[in-house]
Design a protein around this motif. Structure first.
Motif, PDB file in Angstrom:
ATOM      1  N   GLY B 330     -15.123  65.922  59.353  1.00 48.74           N
ATOM      2  CA  GLY B 330     -13.917  65.815  60.148  1.00 48.74           C
ATOM      3  C   GLY B 330     -13.211  67.131  60.399  1.00 48.74           C
ATOM      4  O   GLY B 330     -13.225  68.025  59.574  1.00 48.74           O
ATOM      5  N   GLN B 331     -12.600  67.214  61.561  1.00 49.91           N
ATOM      6  CA  GLN B 331     -11.774  68.364  61.874  1.00 49.91           C
ATOM      7  C   GLN B 331     -10.373  67.876  62.140  1.00 49.91           C
ATOM      8  O   GLN B 331     -10.184  66.844  62.793  1.00 49.91           O
ATOM      9  N   ALA B 332      -9.406  68.625  61.620  1.00 51.34           N
ATOM     10  CA  ALA B 332      -8.013  68.210  61.762  1.00 51.34           C
ATOM     11  C   ALA B 332      -7.619  68.251  63.232  1.00 51.34           C
ATOM     12  O   ALA B 332      -7.921  69.207  63.940  1.00 51.34           O
ATOM     13  N   VAL B 333      -7.011  67.179  63.694  1.00 50.21           N
ATOM     14  CA  VAL B 333      -6.546  67.150  65.082  1.00 50.21           C
ATOM     15  C   VAL B 333      -5.049  66.860  65.067  1.00 50.21           C
ATOM     16  O   VAL B 333      -4.554  66.212  64.145  1.00 50.21           O
ATOM     17  N   PRO B 334      -4.325  67.355  66.066  1.00 48.96           N
ATOM     18  CA  PRO B 334      -2.895  67.020  66.126  1.00 48.96           C
ATOM     19  C   PRO B 334      -2.716  65.521  66.406  1.00 48.96           C
ATOM     20  O   PRO B 334      -3.243  65.001  67.387  1.00 48.96           O
ATOM     21  N   TYR B 335      -2.020  64.876  65.511  1.00 47.14           N
ATOM     22  CA  TYR B 335      -1.957  63.431  65.510  1.00 47.14           C
ATOM     23  C   TYR B 335      -1.131  62.892  66.669  1.00 47.14           C
ATOM     24  O   TYR B 335      -1.452  61.874  67.268  1.00 47.14           O
TER      25      TYR B 335
END
Lengths: 168, 492
Positions: B330-335
């Motif tokens: 997973g890559q952090a994405v702006p929620y």
């Protein structure tokens, strides 16, 4: 009989090697080639030599330092140091400052069509004709600044390169 | 069918997770208030809108398409009103959904197996089907490539191997008949002789269920195979290597090993496109993590904002970090601004953390090399990247091989975020390559110019010489004439 065969073999291979040495002769110094490949090829002459290859030649001959190329910046100096087994230094700023990704832009309303910048451009990135407006082919421009100085009406400025804006 | 299970090559390296989740029931989300579609896909291809601002679209209607062959059309997943530019994400289009849903009439094919492969591939393209296992590669391009290379095996991939993700195995359990139908269809298109459905060896219930279905339908040439639940055995490259016992180099695809591989969700989307005439409108997403009440598999329309999806799943806290692509990859994405895409298969939701483990120096323990599934030496690669030696050829080759599976990050005792360093290094190497290409191009132009100038100078010189010769001859003639005149002054 055996001795003649050996002499024939030696003479034959000697002749072949001599021929190949002539035929496959390297016309340039391979070190110059390698150095030239690491230079940014802006042909800006800021290093004091008339182009990238002459500068590469000078480095190979030991006449120039590896830190005289402002467009290449630290990255080029490091790469050259690694290639030549030399100590990496920082850029000699008396030759100029590193500016990242720039391209020339002609303010077309002010251009008088003198063709001086066309003659100055080392990579044929300026298009135009006498008495007619000139323009820069942005993809081909290396940002060498050589066209700035000859312009009699100062209508050329440097902008950030469109490629540089989205690379970090 | 099950008894004679051959032994497949074991995946090298990798990590075994003990607590793998079992398939979960499927939930459906209510129609979201709005849907957002980005117009630039993950390869940076721009799509252009084909509907007017403010117009009404029905569910299933195409709204954007691209002339680029790497892009597939986008369809409206729900009916509603189109509005163009959004202040928070300008490069996207928004649909405000209606209360009652209007749906375009689907046109299913009655006897797909009698249609030509080209015809079927065209339909799959029009349905906007792209890889739903994360990479997002358009399905029709894969099939077109398969027409040329004619693979012998179709692999349907239900191996998630990410410990938190269950969407593929859930789909397979729920829609096994449809999957078998579409397997036959894809075998018809690519002219494959057999098909393997790959699942993890821990999922015995699923294996039994599938074998039962297979024996009931008496389907030949299709069998279920199990692979070890070893992360990342579900990555396409690893799976194909272990099932075909061939080694793929970097940049080689499954087709080089004589196989064509589809994710289960993609296969199901192909089924919907051909047998039901439906474009790809929704997908199953696994939502899990410590900030979620209970892990769920939820059908969400493509374009659903993550905020709406997460609130439907029961968020425990307000401030969360969202990893799109599961716990491992997973890559952090702006929620707030992200949406469900065709390739969003798993979301890992964790409470926002401010303290993370500080990276310590590398102690060269070699643990990362042991778990690396593609036989890299991450510790040496890390050293090269730290020394900024971007022009080293080995760095380039190794980075192209790296799957970014993050197995090395997980085992590193010094908590070095190795994969992040490698992703950064990939960018740097790419940049260097581009600048080198640009420099070579500039040199070519410079040399061409020098040559042209030299030629012009040579031409001018020879012209000058000729002119000089002519004037010399003229002068000589003049002199002779004068001399003659002087000698016979009376004749003139």
């Amino acid at each position: 009989m055996g001795i003649f065969l050996i002499i024939l073999l030696f003479a034959g291979s000697g002749g072949l090697l001599g021929y190949l040495a002539q035929r496959l002769k390297r016309h340039s110094n391979p070190l110059v080639e390698q150095i030239d490949n690491l230079l940014p090829q802006t042909q800006c002459a800021q290093c004091g030599y008339p182009g990238c290859r002459p500068y590469a030649q000078a480095i190979a001959n030991g006449q120039a330092d590896i830190n005289q190329c402002p467009p290449g910046g630290q990255q080029t100096i490091d790469a050259l140091a690694e290639l030549l087994g030399a100590e990496s230094t920082s850029l000699n700023t008396s030759f100029g400052e590193t500016k990242s990704g720039q391209v020339a832009f002609i303010h077309e309303s002010q251009c008088i069509g003198c063709t001086l910048c066309i003659k100055a451009c080392p990579v044929d990135a300026i298009l135009g004709a006498s008495q007619l407006m000139h323009t820069v082919i942005t993809q081909e421009c290396t940002g060498c600044e050589l066209c700035i100085e000859p312009c009699p009406v100062d209508c050329i400025s440097l902008l950030a390169s469109p490629d540089a804006s989205h690379s970090t | 069918m099950k008894q004679s299970q051959p032994a497949y090559r074991k995946v090298q390296g990798g990590i075994v997770f003990t607590a793998k989740q079992q398939p979960q029931p499927i939930r459906k989300i209510h129609t979201p208030k709005q849907l957002i579609y980005p117009l630039t896909d993950q390869r940076g291809q721009q799509r252009s809108l084909i509907v007017e601002d403010g117009s009404h679209v029905a569910a299933g209607q195409p709204i954007a398409e691209s002339t680029n062959r790497l892009s597939v059309p986008v369809h409206a997943a729900c009916s509603g009103i189109i509005s163009y530019a959004q202040p928070q994400n300008p490069d996207s289009v928004l649909i405000t959904t209606d209360r009652e849903q209007h749906v375009t009439t689907p046109i299913p094919l009655d006897t797909p197996l009698q249609h030509s492969p080209q015809d079927l591939i065209k339909r799959i393209e029009q349905a906007g089907v792209s890889g739903m296992g994360g990479a997002g590669y358009p399905a029709h391009l894969k099939l077109l490539a398969a027409l040329e290379l004619s693979p012998h095996t179709l692999i349907l991939n239900a191996v998630e191997c990410d410990p938190a993700t269950t969407c593929d195995s859930t789909l397979l359990a729920e829609y096994s008949e449809d999957i078998l139908t579409v397997a036959k269809l894809i075998m018809h298109i690519c002219n494959c002789s057999h098909c393997m459905i790959a699942i993890e060896d821990q999922q015995t219930a699923l294996l039994n269920h599938l074998n039962k279905v297979l024996s009931e339908t008496a389907t030949q040439h299709i069998r279920v195979v199990t692979v070890a639940s070893r992360y990342p055995s579900g990555s396409e490259q690893q799976l194909v290597e272990s099932l075909t016992d061939q080694t793929l180099r970097a940049n080689q695809t499954a087709l080089h090993a004589g196989a064509i591989c589809f994710n289960i969700a993609t296969a199901l989307a192909i089924h919907r496109a051909i047998y039901l005439g439906l474009p790809l409108l929704q997908r199953l997403v696994t939502v899990s993590g410590p900030a979620i009440k209970q892990p769920v598999n939820i059908f969400a329309p493509i374009g659903t904002p993550l905020s709406e999806l997460l609130s439907a799943c029961g968020l425990l806290t307000e401030h969360v970090t969202v990893l799109q692509g599961g716990l491992m990859m997973g890559q952090a994405v702006p929620y707030e601004t992200s949406v469900v895409l065709k390739e969003t298969y798993s979301l890992w939701i964790a409470p926002e953390q401010h303290t993370s483990n500080e990276a310590q120096p590398c102690i060269r323990c070699g643990d990362c090399a042991v778990v690396c599934p593609v036989n890299l030496q991450p510790q040496s690669l890390y050293q090269l990247a730290q020394a900024h030696l971007w022009n080293r050829p080995e760095l380039d080759i190794d980075l192209a091989t790296c799957l970014e599976c993050r197995a090395c990050d997980l085992v590193c005792p010094s908590h070095i975020p190795l994969t992040d360093h490698f992703i950064h290094a990939k960018l740097k190497v790419q940049e260097l390559k581009q600048s080198r290409a640009k420099a070579l191009h500039a040199r070519q132009r410079y040399e061409a110019r020098q040559e042209r100038l030299a030629k012009a100078a040579h031409k001018r010189q020879s012209k000058d010489r000729k002119r000089k010769q002519i004037s010399d001859v003229n002068a000589m003639l003049e002199r002779i004439k004068n001399k003659v005149d002087n000698n016979n002054p009376e004749s003139s």
